[in-house]
Design an enzyme around this catalytic site. Structure first.
Site, PDB file in Angstrom:
ATOM      1  N   PHE A 131       9.745   1.452  14.207  1.00 51.83           N
ATOM      2  CA  PHE A 131      10.085   0.054  14.526  1.00 51.83           C
ATOM      3  C   PHE A 131       9.520  -0.862  13.466  1.00 51.83           C
ATOM      4  CE2 PHE A 131       6.208   1.184  16.858  1.00 51.83           C
ATOM      5  CZ  PHE A 131       5.337   0.168  16.519  1.00 51.83           C
TER       6      PHE A 131
ATOM      7  N   TYR B 241      -3.634  -0.771   6.513  1.00 52.22           N
ATOM      8  CA  TYR B 241      -3.884  -1.460   7.768  1.00 52.22           C
ATOM      9  C   TYR B 241      -5.240  -1.168   8.401  1.00 52.22           C
ATOM     10  CZ  TYR B 241       0.795  -3.016   7.156  1.00 52.22           C
ATOM     11  OH  TYR B 241       1.903  -3.615   6.618  1.00 52.22           O
TER      12      TYR B 241
ATOM     13  N   LEU C 221      -1.527 -12.487   0.607  1.00 51.71           N
ATOM     14  CA  LEU C 221      -0.459 -13.038   1.443  1.00 51.71           C
ATOM     15  C   LEU C 221      -0.363 -12.310   2.786  1.00 51.71           C
ATOM     16  CD1 LEU C 221       2.347 -13.689  -1.205  1.00 51.71           C
ATOM     17  CD2 LEU C 221       0.551 -15.233  -0.366  1.00 51.71           C
TER      18      LEU C 221
END
Length: 451
Positions: free
Chosen positions: A451, A161, A131
């Site tokens: 963030f 990542y 996903l």
């Protein structure tokens, strides 16, 4: 904060649902709008009506809570750009989340627009089904098509990542200082350089803080932009239940000429020991400056506070000057030191032309990229005054993956070390050393914000 299914931790006054002020035309490509996979799970943009369900999926993925209050949903709604907010839907329920927003990134010699990624979760019932790959690959392709040179994120877990072409580009270090051991003069009463430090109210922080931070951003590679909402959250003007806010002390340093050159925000736990002695831990939540004089003065100020036994910091630069401001640097010890900001090159030419380099030289880089976004062979001619970059058919000097180029880009990673590890292939003898001199920076990059 991003991950498949992890919980972020930060006491920074940041809002993961807060976009930065940079204008952007990026939106996911049509393939990411309502695309149903063979498993029946649909990847689609989130609508305002679906936003509460999407927020509940974030809470599940980050192990925050099985439900989300209306106050939490409404508190974060103001920072959402629904055109850049994606999710995976199974049987009418969001089971994965993803969002991107425009950002300005400080790089050596300037700034660049960046495609920031956040709010990435996959519910534990839907792990390892691809996903995240379906959401991220389409979104990064759209960012590349729009001309955004780089993408950034803060990864909660290391292994995720790299497979999407990101590399760890800036690290962060948290410190604890035992004040009884610093050796600082207990009679310290102000800056030694003729400047002054004043406590400032929140309305002054909102007025003067953004301009000072903009000056700081221009000189600190790795730092990212802060928009109006960031300052509203940092000063309590906007409050979100999951981000408890207690008003910190804010102090500002002004030089002898009256120029604002630094600010610090700090709080205390207000504790006493069994002998009725104050035993407070002061936490430095923010400290940013545009001069070494301001940095020294503000650190000496917080390390000389009455009733304080120790000072703790949140994530600082990995080469922060704090320990060496102290007569006894051993009074400061590292609490955490880890990768922090991750960077992904999307447009090699624009990214490499967007920064300056330590020495004038030329390199031919063979960039490998499993997603195909940055793959190719490029000649870089760069130096302290700027750079040019273009595709080339010349023989490669170095061969590396997009993730390694991202790690090198801000100047933190060592090309020589990566070559020794086998992560970079040296096709021309001495090319890694040449890349080291070009890419590395005198001070290490640092991103102050989650963030």
């Amino acid at each position: 904060m991003t991950r498949d299914d992890a919980q972020p931790t930060s006491s920074e006054p940041t809002d993961p649902a807060t976009p930065s002020p940079v204008t952007s035309t990026v939106s996911p490509p049509s393939a990411a709008r309502g695309v149903r996979g063979a498993d029946g799970i649909e990847i689609r943009k989130v609508t305002e009506a679906e936003y509460p369900d999407w927020m509940r999926a974030i809470a599940v993925g980050f192990l925050s809570a099985p439900a989300v209050t209306e106050a939490e949903i409404e508190g974060r709604r103001g920072g959402i750009d629904f055109d850049r907010t994606l999710g995976a839907v199974d049987a009418g329920r969001y089971v994965a989340t993803y969002r991107s927003f425009p950002q300005t990134l400080s790089v050596p010699g300037g700034t660049l627009p960046s495609h920031a990624v956040t709010n990435v979760t996959v519910s534990p019932t839907h792990r390892r089904r691809g996903l995240l790959s379906r959401m991220m690959t389409g979104d990064l392709a759209a960012a590349k098509e729009a001309g955004t040179p780089v993408s950034t994120l803060v990864s909660a877990e290391y292994p995720i990542y790299g497979r999407f072409g990101y590399g760890p580009a800036a690290r962060a270090t948290s410190w604890s200082v035992e004040l009884s051991r610093t050796g600082l003069d207990s009679r310290w009463s102000g800056p030694r350089d003729g400047g002054r430090i004043d406590l400032v109210p929140l309305d002054e922080v909102r007025k003067t803080g953004p301009e000072l931070y903009t000056r700081f951003l221009a000189r600190q590679p790795g730092a990212v932009s802060r928009d109006e909402r960031w300052w509203q959250l940092a000063t309590g003007e906007i409050q979100v239940p999951s981000m408890p806010w207690n008003e910190p002390f804010w102090a500002a340093y002004r030089s002898a000429s009256g120029e604002l050159e630094g600010m610090v925000a700090y709080s205390s736990d207000h504790k006493w020991d069994e002998a009725k002695q104050p035993d407070n831990t002061v936490t430095v939540e923010q400290l940013f400056t545009v001069s070494p004089e301001a940095e020294r003065a503000l650190w000496e100020y917080v390390c000389s506070l009455d009733w304080a036994s120790r000072v703790r910091t949140e994530g600082r630069a990995p080469d922060d000057l704090l320990p060496d401001y102290l007569p006894d640097p051993r009074a400061a010890r590292v609490r955490t030191h880890s990768d922090f900001l991750w960077l992904r090159i999307l447009d090699v030419v624009r990214a490499l032309e967007g920064r300056t380099y330590g020495v004038a030289d030329s390199l031919v880089l063979e960039v490998r990229d499993g997603l195909g976004l940055a793959a190719g062979r490029f000649r870089l001619d760069g130096g302290p005054d700027g750079a040019s970059c273009a595709p080339t058919g010349d023989a490669a000097d170095l061969t590396l993956d997009a993730g390694e180029l991202g790690a090198l880009y801000l100047g933190d990673a060592s090309a020589v070390r990566l070559a020794a590890l086998g992560s970079v292939r040296e096709d021309r003898p001495g090319a890694a050393a040449a890349a080291e001199l070009m890419f590395r920076t005198a001070r290490r990059p640092w991103c102050p914000d989650v963030f």
